[in-house]
Design a protein around this motif. Structure first.
Motif, PDB file in Angstrom:
ATOM      1  N   VAL A 191      23.227  10.860  -1.705  1.00  0.00           N
ATOM      2  CA  VAL A 191      22.569   9.874  -2.564  1.00  0.00           C
ATOM      3  C   VAL A 191      21.225   9.467  -1.988  1.00  0.00           C
ATOM      4  N   GLU A 192      21.234   8.824  -0.825  1.00  0.00           N
ATOM      5  CA  GLU A 192      20.003   8.256  -0.281  1.00  0.00           C
ATOM      6  C   GLU A 192      18.978   9.318   0.099  1.00  0.00           C
ATOM      7  N   MET A 193      19.422  10.403   0.726  1.00  0.00           N
ATOM      8  CA  MET A 193      18.455  11.406   1.161  1.00  0.00           C
ATOM      9  C   MET A 193      17.838  12.131  -0.027  1.00  0.00           C
ATOM     10  N   ASP A 194      18.606  12.311  -1.087  1.00  0.00           N
ATOM     11  CA  ASP A 194      18.049  12.911  -2.305  1.00  0.00           C
ATOM     12  C   ASP A 194      16.955  12.029  -2.890  1.00  0.00           C
ATOM     13  N   LEU A 195      17.172  10.712  -2.860  1.00  0.00           N
ATOM     14  CA  LEU A 195      16.147   9.781  -3.333  1.00  0.00           C
ATOM     15  C   LEU A 195      14.870   9.942  -2.520  1.00  0.00           C
ATOM     16  N   HIS A 196      14.980  10.014  -1.225  1.00  0.00           N
ATOM     17  CA  HIS A 196      13.803  10.136  -0.375  1.00  0.00           C
ATOM     18  C   HIS A 196      13.067  11.452  -0.627  1.00  0.00           C
ATOM     19  N   VAL A 197      13.820  12.523  -0.836  1.00  0.00           N
ATOM     20  CA  VAL A 197      13.185  13.810  -1.121  1.00  0.00           C
ATOM     21  C   VAL A 197      12.398  13.736  -2.423  1.00  0.00           C
ATOM     22  N   ARG A 198      12.976  13.107  -3.453  1.00  0.00           N
ATOM     23  CA  ARG A 198      12.282  12.973  -4.734  1.00  0.00           C
ATOM     24  C   ARG A 198      10.994  12.161  -4.582  1.00  0.00           C
ATOM     25  N   LEU A 199      11.079  11.049  -3.880  1.00  0.00           N
ATOM     26  CA  LEU A 199       9.912  10.196  -3.718  1.00  0.00           C
ATOM     27  C   LEU A 199       8.842  10.876  -2.869  1.00  0.00           C
ATOM     28  N   CYS A 200       9.246  11.518  -1.804  1.00  0.00           N
ATOM     29  CA  CYS A 200       8.274  12.171  -0.922  1.00  0.00           C
ATOM     30  C   CYS A 200       7.574  13.333  -1.611  1.00  0.00           C
ATOM     31  N   SER A 201       8.251  13.951  -2.577  1.00  0.00           N
ATOM     32  CA  SER A 201       7.645  15.091  -3.265  1.00  0.00           C
ATOM     33  C   SER A 201       6.394  14.686  -4.029  1.00  0.00           C
ATOM     34  N   ARG A 202       6.259  13.384  -4.351  1.00  0.00           N
ATOM     35  CA  ARG A 202       5.047  12.911  -5.022  1.00  0.00           C
ATOM     36  C   ARG A 202       3.798  13.191  -4.192  1.00  0.00           C
ATOM     37  N   TRP A 203       3.970  13.189  -2.874  1.00  0.00           N
ATOM     38  CA  TRP A 203       2.824  13.395  -1.978  1.00  0.00           C
ATOM     39  C   TRP A 203       2.883  14.753  -1.290  1.00  0.00           C
ATOM     40  N   GLY A 204       3.622  15.677  -1.881  1.00  0.00           N
ATOM     41  CA  GLY A 204       3.678  17.020  -1.344  1.00  0.00           C
ATOM     42  C   GLY A 204       4.436  17.127  -0.043  1.00  0.00           C
ATOM     43  N   LEU A 205       5.308  16.167   0.233  1.00  0.00           N
ATOM     44  CA  LEU A 205       6.076  16.186   1.471  1.00  0.00           C
ATOM     45  C   LEU A 205       7.425  16.856   1.217  1.00  0.00           C
ATOM     46  N   PRO A 241       0.829  -1.207   0.000  1.00  0.00           N
ATOM     47  CA  PRO A 241       0.000   0.000   0.000  1.00  0.00           C
ATOM     48  C   PRO A 241       0.864   1.258   0.000  1.00  0.00           C
ATOM     49  N   GLU A 242       0.439   2.250  -0.765  1.00  0.00           N
ATOM     50  CA  GLU A 242       1.214   3.491  -0.826  1.00  0.00           C
ATOM     51  C   GLU A 242       1.332   4.140   0.537  1.00  0.00           C
ATOM     52  N   ALA A 243       0.298   4.020   1.352  1.00  0.00           N
ATOM     53  CA  ALA A 243       0.330   4.638   2.676  1.00  0.00           C
ATOM     54  C   ALA A 243       1.441   4.042   3.533  1.00  0.00           C
ATOM     55  N   ALA A 244       1.663   2.740   3.409  1.00  0.00           N
ATOM     56  CA  ALA A 244       2.747   2.101   4.153  1.00  0.00           C
ATOM     57  C   ALA A 244       4.101   2.561   3.626  1.00  0.00           C
ATOM     58  N   TRP A 269      10.420  -2.426   9.039  1.00  0.00           N
ATOM     59  CA  TRP A 269       9.464  -2.736   7.972  1.00  0.00           C
ATOM     60  C   TRP A 269       8.049  -2.860   8.559  1.00  0.00           C
ATOM     61  N   GLN A 270       7.957  -3.589   9.685  1.00  0.00           N
ATOM     62  CA  GLN A 270       6.637  -3.828  10.273  1.00  0.00           C
ATOM     63  C   GLN A 270       5.980  -2.541  10.714  1.00  0.00           C
ATOM     64  N   MET A 271       6.773  -1.601  11.210  1.00  0.00           N
ATOM     65  CA  MET A 271       6.261  -0.298  11.612  1.00  0.00           C
ATOM     66  C   MET A 271       5.513   0.374  10.465  1.00  0.00           C
ATOM     67  N   ALA A 272       6.071   0.279   9.259  1.00  0.00           N
ATOM     68  CA  ALA A 272       5.421   0.907   8.107  1.00  0.00           C
ATOM     69  C   ALA A 272       4.087   0.247   7.786  1.00  0.00           C
ATOM     70  N   LEU A 273       4.027  -1.065   7.956  1.00  0.00           N
ATOM     71  CA  LEU A 273       2.755  -1.764   7.701  1.00  0.00           C
ATOM     72  C   LEU A 273       1.730  -1.453   8.783  1.00  0.00           C
ATOM     73  N   ASP A 274       2.191  -1.274  10.009  1.00  0.00           N
ATOM     74  CA  ASP A 274       1.280  -1.045  11.143  1.00  0.00           C
ATOM     75  C   ASP A 274       0.814   0.390  11.259  1.00  0.00           C
ATOM     76  N   HIS A 275       1.568   1.323  10.700  1.00  0.00           N
ATOM     77  CA  HIS A 275       1.233   2.749  10.850  1.00  0.00           C
ATOM     78  C   HIS A 275       1.247   3.453   9.488  1.00  0.00           C
ATOM     79  N   PRO A 276       0.385   3.028   8.557  1.00  0.00           N
ATOM     80  CA  PRO A 276       0.354   3.681   7.235  1.00  0.00           C
ATOM     81  C   PRO A 276      -0.025   5.145   7.353  1.00  0.00           C
ATOM     82  N   ALA A 277       0.656   5.982   6.588  1.00  0.00           N
ATOM     83  CA  ALA A 277       0.399   7.424   6.655  1.00  0.00           C
ATOM     84  C   ALA A 277      -0.730   7.831   5.730  1.00  0.00           C
TER      85      ALA A 277
END
Length: 225
Positions: free
Chosen positions: A85-99, A37-40, A217-225
């Protein structure tokens, strides 16, 4: 061809159940099958961004605790890989949801994030460079192995895969080189300071870090945003 088992292989073999709980977690399987799920995934991205801030501190600690220029350069490369490298990737991906980065950094750290990152930092504070790098290894090297396996399992172009950027980044040459360098540094440190008596202690660190990865990993499944 040299098939000698290195320290990372030995740690994985001795901690097989904990390693499998991490790399074969439902989050990973769902991500590869495009059923996560995208929320996870959003929860994961935000928490992993916060996680990486603490891991950058861990590599800075490795830099401080280094006694040779070679070790210092290896630690510096780890910091650069996270920040550039890694933080730039996260910024790009998060920007999809206005984060935005400001919003991400303002998010509270969830319990699994705190538990894992502080464990790694404590290993570095109370132990030596080898302890710290063993604690870092499941994340740094494990992500490269996970992404490589997912690419092989998908067996089709990632063009339409919802998580293609994440998989492609960690399976790509740049990150694979980061992971290989981390693996080689771990081997050098083990050659210098590991003894037979010490190996069980290192297994304990590696096993706990792997379990904390699975909890992440489990945290993401248990607390979808």
């Amino acid at each position: 061809m040299n098939t000698r088992e290195d320290i990372f292989d030995r740690l994985k073999r001795e901690c097989k159940a904990d390693w499998s709980a991490y790399v074969d977690h439902a989050f990973v399987l769902k991500l590869g099958r495009a059923t996560l799920p995208e929320a996870a995934f959003r929860t994961y991205l935000v928490q992993d961004y916060l996680f990486l801030i603490q891991f950058a501190r861990a590599y800075a600690l490795a830099l401080y605790k280094s006694r040779t220029l070679s070790d210092m350069r290896a630690a510096h490369a780890g910091v650069a890989a996270i920040l550039d490298v890694e933080m730039d990737l996260h910024v790009r991906l998060c920007s999809r949801w206005g984060l935005t980065p400001d919003r991400i950094e303002a998010a509270p750290e969830l319990q699994a994030t705190v538990a894992y990152t502080r464990f790694v930092l404590d290993c570095g504070m109370s132990g030596d460079l080898l302890d710290l790098h063993v604690a870092l290894a499941p994340c740094v090297i494990g992500y490269a192995e996970i992404a490589t396996r997912l690419i092989a399992e998908i067996q089709t172009p990632l063009t339409n895969h919802p998580y293609r950027e994440w998989i492609g980044e960690y399976a790509g040459d740049a990150y694979q080189a980061v992971a290989q360098n981390a693996r080689e540094q771990l081997e050098r440190l083990a050659a210098r300071s590991m003894t037979a008596e010490r190996f069980p202690e290192l297994c304990g660190i590696f096993a706990k870090a792997s379990r904390l990865e699975a909890d992440f990993w489990q945290m993401a499944l248990d607390h979808p945003a």
